[in-house]
Design a protein around this motif. Sequence first.
Motif, short mmCIF file in Angstrom:
data_model
loop_
_atom_site.label_atom_id
_atom_site.label_comp_id
_atom_site.label_asym_id
_atom_site.label_seq_id
_atom_site.Cartn_x
_atom_site.Cartn_y
_atom_site.Cartn_z
N TRP A 326 44.81 53.04 46.45
CA TRP A 326 43.97 52.56 45.35
C TRP A 326 42.50 52.47 45.74
O TRP A 326 41.65 52.25 44.88
N GLN A 327 42.16 52.63 47.00
CA GLN A 327 40.75 52.63 47.41
C GLN A 327 40.22 54.06 47.41
O GLN A 327 40.81 54.95 48.01
N ASP A 339 37.96 43.63 49.10
CA ASP A 339 38.46 44.05 47.79
C ASP A 339 37.78 43.30 46.66
O ASP A 339 37.35 43.89 45.67
N VAL A 340 37.74 41.98 46.77
CA VAL A 340 37.08 41.11 45.80
C VAL A 340 36.41 39.98 46.58
O VAL A 340 36.46 39.95 47.81
N SER A 341 35.83 39.03 45.88
CA SER A 341 35.12 37.96 46.56
C SER A 341 35.08 36.70 45.71
O SER A 341 35.45 36.71 44.54
N ALA A 342 34.60 35.62 46.33
CA ALA A 342 34.39 34.33 45.64
C ALA A 342 33.45 33.51 46.51
O ALA A 342 33.07 33.92 47.61
N VAL A 343 33.10 32.34 46.05
CA VAL A 343 32.11 31.51 46.75
C VAL A 343 32.52 31.22 48.19
O VAL A 343 33.67 30.91 48.49
N ALA A 344 31.54 31.33 49.11
CA ALA A 344 31.79 31.05 50.52
C ALA A 344 30.58 30.45 51.23
O ALA A 344 30.73 29.90 52.33
N ASP A 345 29.40 30.56 50.67
CA ASP A 345 28.20 30.05 51.32
C ASP A 345 28.27 28.53 51.45
O ASP A 345 28.43 27.83 50.44
N PRO A 346 28.14 27.98 52.67
CA PRO A 346 28.18 26.51 52.80
C PRO A 346 27.09 25.80 52.00
O PRO A 346 27.30 24.67 51.53
N ALA A 347 25.94 26.45 51.82
CA ALA A 347 24.86 25.84 51.04
C ALA A 347 25.20 25.74 49.57
O ALA A 347 24.57 24.97 48.84
N PRO A 395 42.99 44.66 41.11
CA PRO A 395 41.58 44.63 40.71
C PRO A 395 40.97 46.02 40.57
O PRO A 395 40.02 46.21 39.79
N TYR A 396 41.49 47.00 41.31
CA TYR A 396 40.93 48.34 41.23
C TYR A 396 41.16 48.97 39.87
O TYR A 396 40.35 49.80 39.41
N ALA A 397 42.22 48.58 39.21
CA ALA A 397 42.48 49.09 37.86
C ALA A 397 41.49 48.51 36.85
O ALA A 397 41.31 49.06 35.77
N ALA A 398 40.86 47.38 37.22
CA ALA A 398 39.91 46.72 36.32
C ALA A 398 38.46 46.97 36.73
O ALA A 398 37.55 46.37 36.17
N ALA A 399 38.25 47.84 37.71
CA ALA A 399 36.90 48.10 38.20
C ALA A 399 35.97 48.51 37.07
O ALA A 399 36.32 49.34 36.22
N GLY A 436 33.84 42.65 43.05
CA GLY A 436 33.19 41.53 42.40
C GLY A 436 34.03 40.27 42.44
O GLY A 436 34.99 40.17 43.22
N THR A 437 33.67 39.32 41.62
CA THR A 437 34.36 38.04 41.55
C THR A 437 35.11 37.92 40.23
O THR A 437 34.81 38.63 39.27
N PRO A 438 36.10 37.02 40.13
CA PRO A 438 36.90 36.94 38.90
C PRO A 438 36.09 36.52 37.68
O PRO A 438 35.20 35.67 37.78
N GLU A 439 36.41 37.11 36.56
CA GLU A 439 35.97 36.61 35.26
C GLU A 439 37.23 36.52 34.42
O GLU A 439 37.59 37.45 33.71
N GLY A 440 37.96 35.42 34.58
CA GLY A 440 39.28 35.31 34.00
C GLY A 440 40.32 35.90 34.93
O GLY A 440 40.06 36.16 36.12
N THR A 441 41.51 36.14 34.40
CA THR A 441 42.63 36.59 35.22
C THR A 441 43.01 38.05 35.03
O THR A 441 43.89 38.55 35.74
N ASP A 442 42.36 38.75 34.11
CA ASP A 442 42.82 40.09 33.75
C ASP A 442 42.82 41.08 34.90
O ASP A 442 43.66 42.00 34.94
N ALA A 443 41.91 40.91 35.85
CA ALA A 443 41.84 41.86 36.97
C ALA A 443 42.90 41.57 38.04
O ALA A 443 43.00 42.33 39.02
N PHE A 444 43.70 40.53 37.84
CA PHE A 444 44.63 40.11 38.89
C PHE A 444 46.09 40.15 38.42
O PHE A 444 46.95 39.49 38.98
N THR A 445 46.32 40.96 37.41
CA THR A 445 47.67 41.14 36.90
C THR A 445 47.97 42.63 36.80
O THR A 445 47.07 43.45 36.60
N GLY A 446 49.24 42.98 36.96
CA GLY A 446 49.63 44.36 36.83
C GLY A 446 49.83 44.75 35.38
O GLY A 446 50.14 45.90 35.09
#
Length: 446
Positions: A326-327, A339-347, A395-399, A436-446
């Motif tokens: 899928w890559q 593949d995807v991301s979310a908040v990680a900066d300690p600041a 998530p690749y199907a929702a790119a 990218g980061t999630p905007e809802g759940t649609d990118a994380f379901t088959g």
Amino acid sequence: MRTTTSPNSSAISGRWRRIGASALGTAALVLAGLGTAAHASAAPTLTPKTTPAKVTWAATPCATPKHKGDLACNSFRVTGGTTAFQKERAAETGKTATVTPKAAAASPTGYGPSDLQDAYGLTDAASDNGSGETIAIVDAYDDPNAATDLAKYRTYYGLPACTVANGCFKKVSQSGSTTSLPSADSGWAEEESLDLDMASAVCPNCNILLVEATSASMANLGKAVNEAVTLGAKFVSNSYGGSESSSDTSYDTSYFKHAGVAITVSAGDEGYGAEYPAASKYVTSVGGTALSTSSTTRGWTEKVWNTSSTEGTGSGCSAYDAKPTWQTDTGCSKRTISDVSAVADPATGVSVYDSYGVTAGWYTFGGTSASAPIIAAVYALAGTPGSSDYPAAYPYAAAGTSALNDVTSGSNGTCSSSAAYLCTAKSGYDGPTGLGTPEGTDAFTG
């Protein structure tokens, strides 16, 4: 304890995390904690880092491996300064932001459940979904206060009770025992509190299974992953990593090849460069961002988390793992992180309640140890994966769709100009933030 040499230096290029020198091993024992009751009464020694905003933080003790071959957690704890959360709350209330104390705070100083749910378009899903799903958290060593600290977090934020008594929370060893647990370790206890709280924040209706490995070796952590799957978890979060090795492809099939299970792994905290098991082709590798409020329609903005040449989200090309089907990026002949991301900066970190080995209270954490359980919880909100699926493909199907927030600014180091996307954010896929980061759940379901 983080080295400050160039990320391309052979001393760290990939990952000083699996260490062999006896001097480093001795220091690691001091930093990571000895797992005794006496040690638990004293807060671990942390060496702060700083940003221009004067937020200071330090790697948690479990980020320094105890033994040769051990993997390290990917988390930082804020030690001082004013976080993005505090600044934003000050702007809303007109009150001066409280300075984060070096010990614990009486109330949260980082983002909480409502912030994370709002930032990632999950408010409705978090309210309605997740019942009956189990998120497994895999870490090393025991946190004796895991259940009580989790209860403190959930009670403060008004989340449903998740206890051993009501069947929502369960803690086991890598063999599945609820009574014969690993030795306690205050550094890994901080990591476990972070992971449990992030799973709770994003999927408050989910059950949580904490699987504690006997040590931080790949063999024991891998056995813990297998035990989590055996016990029925369809979502497994792993917030640790180390240098790649030629053994990784065998680890893939032994520990991470679980069809029908969403396995997330943090991409690492040392900037550009690949680490394992984020490089496994069977997992979702999760990069990290800096998350702040904005005047946009979304109300939030993100960029690549990067503090210095040796600190920031991981990314890059695996040396051993084949590229999953899928890559389709061309800069890496083998597997690409992330593949995807979310908040990680300690600041722009998240609030966590912790009491084992530190002053009991609220702390702010960052690192890709935060982003991995967040994404595992998003998968859980999206529903049970198909039994023959490897959900890293979802998530690749929702790119390119509105199901993902495309992160287009920032970098995490220096890479080839012919494949700059491996270390620099751009429109579409890039290494530091993936799709990218999630905007809802649609990118994380088959």
